[in-house]
Structures are given as structure tokens and as C-alpha cells.
Design a protein around this motif. Structure first.
Motif, short mmCIF file in Angstrom:
data_model
loop_
_atom_site.label_atom_id
_atom_site.label_comp_id
_atom_site.label_asym_id
_atom_site.label_seq_id
_atom_site.Cartn_x
_atom_site.Cartn_y
_atom_site.Cartn_z
N THR A 12 0.84 -1.20 0.00
CA THR A 12 0.00 0.00 0.00
C THR A 12 0.87 1.25 0.00
OG1 THR A 12 -1.73 -1.18 1.17
CG2 THR A 12 -1.84 1.21 1.22
N LYS A 15 2.38 1.66 -3.42
CA LYS A 15 1.42 2.21 -4.39
C LYS A 15 1.25 3.71 -4.19
CE LYS A 15 -1.51 -1.79 -5.18
NZ LYS A 15 -2.85 -2.35 -4.94
N ARG A 16 1.19 4.14 -2.93
CA ARG A 16 1.05 5.57 -2.66
C ARG A 16 2.22 6.36 -3.25
NH1 ARG A 16 -0.76 5.80 3.62
NH2 ARG A 16 -2.83 4.92 3.33
N TRP A 19 1.74 6.58 -7.06
CA TRP A 19 0.72 7.57 -7.42
C TRP A 19 1.27 8.98 -7.22
CZ3 TRP A 19 -2.10 5.30 -10.51
CH2 TRP A 19 -2.79 4.12 -10.25
N LYS A 57 -6.06 9.56 -7.45
CA LYS A 57 -5.43 8.34 -6.92
C LYS A 57 -4.46 8.67 -5.79
CE LYS A 57 -6.77 4.62 -9.07
NZ LYS A 57 -7.35 3.51 -8.32
N THR A 61 -6.33 8.45 -1.10
CA THR A 61 -5.96 7.38 -0.19
C THR A 61 -6.13 7.87 1.24
OG1 THR A 61 -3.65 8.07 -0.24
CG2 THR A 61 -4.29 6.35 -1.77
N TRP A 62 -6.34 6.94 2.14
CA TRP A 62 -6.52 7.31 3.53
C TRP A 62 -5.18 7.78 4.09
CZ3 TRP A 62 -9.87 8.96 6.70
CH2 TRP A 62 -9.57 9.03 8.06
N LYS A 63 -5.21 8.96 4.67
CA LYS A 63 -4.00 9.50 5.30
C LYS A 63 -4.36 9.92 6.70
CE LYS A 63 -2.10 11.11 1.00
NZ LYS A 63 -1.95 12.19 0.07
N ASP A 146 -12.17 5.74 -4.25
CA ASP A 146 -11.08 6.71 -4.45
C ASP A 146 -11.59 8.14 -4.45
OD1 ASP A 146 -9.02 4.78 -4.67
OD2 ASP A 146 -9.51 4.46 -6.78
#
Length: 188
Positions: A12, A15-16, A19, A57, A61-63, A146
Motif C-alpha cells: 500500500t 502504491k502511494r 501515485w 489516486k 488514499t486514507w491518510k 477513491d
């Protein structure tokens, strides 16, 4: 079990980073094509599409919310979000649906919430092949994980900016307006 979980978490984060790098590259290409006088419309449209896709994207994402972020960082984040939202005025819902498919939940009427049908109804009212006129409203009506996370992060940024300027966030002001006392996690 925990080793598998650690690998999943690492993927994960990986991927972040992908992006984020893609978004920065797309934003750079977009600003260069915007500044140049000899741009063709196809190239510009391509850059806009990449900024929207990679931006959502990246910020979708959850931050973890960082408390007390400096106002300069918040305003910069707000401007980046606005770049994505303004870019959405150049695309159609059909294009957007190709990148971010509508979540296939069909029981919204039963639970009185948005679902696939309410999203399609909203899109059909405004035209599936017409440019998106109100990007923020469009995202509120759109069902996708998303885009929902992008919207949550954008709203949080706006609230944090408001808190810096007035001492209260958007939700706190709303609660005061309707006469409800706000409780915080630390208070409970």
C-alpha cells in the motif's frame, strides 16, 4: 498472518509513492503545456486527464490527519485540490467513469443512501457526454472509494484552513449554528 499483513501494508505504501510520483510528473507536464504558447488541444487535454486521474489516486488514499499543519501547507494542498477540480470541467462523466467505475451497490433505496442508480440518475440529468459543470457537486453524488476519499481529504483541508483563520473548523461552526455542543475524542 502478521507477515502477510506487513507485506500488504508495504505494498500500500509502495502504491502511494507510485501515485505521488506520477501525479507530480503529470502536474509538471500540465503546467509546462499550460505555459507554452504553441500547445495543441489534444496534448493539453491529455495532461489534464492525467492530472485528474493521478491526483485523485494520490489524494484519494486514507491518510492520517496531521494536527496543526502550517497554514502554508494547507493552502498549497487546497490549490492542488483545486487544480484537480478545475481540470474536471474539461472532461465528461463518461470519461470519468472509465477511470473510476461507479461502485456496484444497488440497494440504496432500501437503506435510503446513494447507490449505483442514484449516481447514474444524477449523471443522466446533467448529460453523460457533456463536460462536468460542478466538479465538487459531481463528486458528492458519485459513488467510488477513491473519489470519496479525495473528497473527504479535500473537505478536511478546507476545514483545517478555516480552523487556522477562525479558530473553528467547518463541523464545529455547523454544530454551533444548530445549537449542539461539540465533543472531541480527547473529551470522551
Amino acid at each position: 498472518m502478521t507477515e502477510n499483513m506487513i507485506i500488504r501494508l508495504d505494498r500500500t505504501a509502495f502504491k502511494r509513492r507510485i501515485w505521488q510520483r506520477a501525479y507530480k510528473r503529470a502536474l509538471g507536464n500540465y503546467s509546462r503545456s499550460y505555459d507554452s504558447n504553441n500547445q495543441d488541444e489534444k496534448t493539453f487535454q491529455s495532461h489534464v486527464e492525467k492530472v485528474i486521474f493521478y491526483g485523485i489516486k494520490n489524494y484519494g488514499t486514507w491518510k492520517e490527519r496531521i494536527k496543526n499543519r502550517p497554514i502554508e501547507l494547507l493552502e498549497n494542498q487546497y490549490l492542488l485540490d483545486q487544480t484537480i477540480l478545475v481540470g474536471m470541467k474539461y472532461i465528461t462523466p463518461r470519461q470519468f467513469m472509465g477511470w473510476f467505475p461507479i461502485t456496484k451497490d444497488y440497494d440504496g433505496e432500501r437503506f435510503e443512501m446513494k447507490d449505483y442508480y442514484t449516481t447514474m440518475e444524477y449523471i443522466d440529468e446533467n448529460g453523460i457526454d457533456k463536460p462536468i459543470r460542478e466538479p465538487l457537486e459531481f463528486l458528492w453524488e458519485y459513488m467510488n472509494k477513491d473519489t470519496r476519499m479525495f473528497l473527504i481529504n479535500h473537505t478536511g483541508t478546507m476545514s483545517d484552513i478555516r480552523k487556522h483563520k477562525t479558530g473553528m473548523g467547518i463541523m464545529e461552526e455547523f454544530l454551533i449554528d444548530i445549537g449542539v455542543e461539540a465533543y472531541y475524542r480527547e473529551d470522551i
